[in-house]
Scaffold this motif. Structure first.
Motif, PDB file in Angstrom:
ATOM      1  N   ALA A   1       7.533   4.153  86.260  1.00 33.59           N
ATOM      2  CA  ALA A   1       7.787   5.453  85.642  1.00 33.59           C
ATOM      3  C   ALA A   1       9.166   5.977  86.010  1.00 33.59           C
ATOM      4  CB  ALA A   1       6.703   6.447  86.069  1.00 33.59           C
ATOM      5  N   GLU A   2       9.621   5.696  87.229  1.00 33.22           N
ATOM      6  CA  GLU A   2      10.958   6.153  87.637  1.00 33.22           C
ATOM      7  C   GLU A   2      12.050   5.423  86.857  1.00 33.22           C
ATOM      8  OE1 GLU A   2      11.684   8.689  89.429  1.00 33.22           O
ATOM      9  OE2 GLU A   2       9.594   9.113  89.901  1.00 33.22           O
ATOM     10  N   TYR A   3      11.906   4.107  86.679  1.00 36.18           N
ATOM     11  CA  TYR A   3      12.890   3.372  85.883  1.00 36.18           C
ATOM     12  C   TYR A   3      12.917   3.885  84.440  1.00 36.18           C
ATOM     13  CZ  TYR A   3      13.855  -0.308  89.352  1.00 36.18           C
ATOM     14  OH  TYR A   3      14.274  -1.011  90.454  1.00 36.18           O
ATOM     15  N   GLU A   4      11.737   4.130  83.864  1.00 36.23           N
ATOM     16  CA  GLU A   4      11.686   4.626  82.495  1.00 36.23           C
ATOM     17  C   GLU A   4      12.294   6.026  82.400  1.00 36.23           C
ATOM     18  OE1 GLU A   4       7.513   4.204  81.860  1.00 36.23           O
ATOM     19  OE2 GLU A   4       7.750   2.300  80.788  1.00 36.23           O
ATOM     20  N   ALA A   5      12.069   6.848  83.422  1.00 35.25           N
ATOM     21  CA  ALA A   5      12.670   8.187  83.431  1.00 35.25           C
ATOM     22  C   ALA A   5      14.187   8.091  83.540  1.00 35.25           C
ATOM     23  CB  ALA A   5      12.095   9.008  84.580  1.00 35.25           C
ATOM     24  N   ASP A   6      14.691   7.089  84.295  1.00 31.45           N
ATOM     25  CA  ASP A   6      16.140   6.889  84.371  1.00 31.45           C
ATOM     26  C   ASP A   6      16.716   6.539  82.997  1.00 31.45           C
ATOM     27  OD1 ASP A   6      16.396   7.451  87.057  1.00 31.45           O
ATOM     28  OD2 ASP A   6      16.271   5.373  87.706  1.00 31.45           O
TER      29      ASP A   6
END
Length: 437
Positions: free
Chosen positions: A288-293
């Motif tokens: 989720a953090e990579y996608e948010a980036d």
């Protein structure tokens, strides 16, 4: 003598390991060698975490590296583990079912057990336990300024525009604090959305980095996150409460010993479920953090997203500055102390921003190398910072879809002016300093 001093000065600029020239253009920061990494991490952690914490950290780092490798391999989307998500939701439902079962059993004992005194008392105990473990809806904290659409229309307009780019809706409230952080959450039974905006981070960002920050946080709504979903998040909370409640106590009496013995198996079960649920959702949290980036890059540009990630590296430096200035302002008492605090409040955020602007590029490079060595991340649910930066730079740079121009930036700053003053007063008066995001 002058020759000897010149020789010593030259030696101080040479790496003792490889003889290369040290990076030491600013005496506020560590001297280190870019060639061999001598002194790149002059203050490593004092002690290693426990075995379980260390194992969790290694697992989190492995997940982050695997997901980064998938992105580097040119995959269109990050790999998902649907089986892990289904199992996690199943465990969450099991936990909430157990809580509901306690409530039902307690109610039945109270209603139907009046033939004895023990049954109603036991029922009340079960109802109290069920009440403590019952899922709680988030509330908006009242210890800082809360802005609604009518209070800051230009800020909410910016948030709405970024939300549209990330494929989601905007928020209902913005909670302003001092943290070096930002976050989103849903609150209340209607699950309204709130954005937590830490001025410690917001004020040190360039305009497009601020857009990227909004894109990152709103991206969590757009992509979803099993770990922070209502069912799973509340199940983690309930299991953590079970573990804390059943933790063994010092055996001062025979009743303490009996409690420790009877609570051993339930405690092991609760801890095992907590560890399993954490394990199943950890990879999803990092994904989720990579996608948010990626959402941050779409909204604010690749450069804005990269700048945002790099700013996270200097959180400790900002924290130190704010603590030092806050403590200095509170050292003097009486009228002079009040004058000192008022002087500290004026231009507080400008001084914080100026401090970050003065950090040289080589310090960011050193911190990136430290990140690679330690696997540094904001926390274990975030991928290592250097991997987040690397993944953002893959492929062609993305242009900004939302531009925070000078006129709109000025308007947003004006809407935040009263909140900025109130939060600065809180930091100076009460010593509330920033925390890592």
């Amino acid at each position: 003598m002058e020759h000897d001093l010149a020789v010593r000065a030259s030696e101080r600029q040479r790496c003792p390991d490889c003889g290369g020239t040290l990076v030491a253009t600013d005496e506020r920061f560590a001297r280190w060698c870019a060639a061999c990494d001598w002194n790149v991490d002059p203050a490593p952690p004092d002690s290693e975490p426990g075995r379980l914490a260390a194992a969790r950290r290694r697992l989190a780092r492995r997940h982050g590296e695997e997901l980064a490798a998938a992105m580097s391999g040119g995959r269109a989307s990050l790999p998902r583990r649907d089986a892990a998500a289904v199992i996690a939701l199943g465990i969450a439902l099991l936990v909430h079912g157990a809580t509901l079962g306690l409530a039902v059993a307690g109610g039945l004992l109270v209603v139907l057990g009046w033939e004895t005194v023990v049954q109603p008392v036991g029922g009340v105990v079960l109802l109290v336990v069920a009440f403590v473990l019952w899922p709680r809806m988030h509330r908006i904290p009242q210890d800082g300024p809360v802005l609604y659409r009518a209070d800051a229309p230009r800020l909410f307009e910016l948030i709405d525009e970024v939300a549209a780019v990330t494929g989601t809706a905007g928020v209902h409230a913005v909670v302003v604090g001092s943290d070096f952080n930002a976050a989103v959450t849903a609150y209340g039974w209607r699950q309204r959305r709130a954005l937590f905006l830490g001025l410690g981070l917001w004020e040190v960002l360039a305009p497009q980095e601020r857009v990227a920050l909004l894109g990152h946080e709103l991206g969590h709504f757009a992509h979803g996150d099993v770990r922070h979903g209502l069912l799973t998040h509340q199940a983690l909370r309930s299991l953590a409460l079970w573990v804390d409640t059943l933790a063994p106590s010092r055996a001062h009496t025979v009743w303490d010993t009996l409690f420790n013995i009877l609570g051993y198996l339930p405690r092991c079960a609760a801890y095992g479920l907590l560890a399993l649920l954490d394990h199943l959702t950890l990879r999803a949290a990092q994904r989720a953090e990579y996608e948010a980036d990626l959402s941050a890059a779409r909204a604010g540009s690749t450069g804005g997203a990269v700048g945002l990630v790099e700013r996270l590296l200097v959180a400790d430096s900002v924290q130190t500055l704010m603590r030092r200035e806050s403590a200095a302002a509170r050292m003097t008492g009486g009228a002079a102390g009040r004058a000192a605090r008022e002087a500290a409040e004026r231009g507080w955020w400008e001084r914080v921003a100026a401090h970050v602007s003065s950090i040289p590029a080589h310090e960011y490079e050193r911190l990136l190398r430290v990140s690679a060595r330690r696997g540094h991340g904001v926390d274990d649910t975030h991928p290592p910072t250097h991997l987040r930066r690397r993944c953002l730079t893959l492929g062609e740079p993305r242009p900004a879809q939302v531009v925070l121009g000078e006129e709109r930036a000025t308007a947003v700053a004006a809407e935040l002016a009263s909140a900025r003053a109130a939060v600065a007063r809180q930091v100076v008066d009460f010593g509330r300093t920033v925390s890592d995001c």
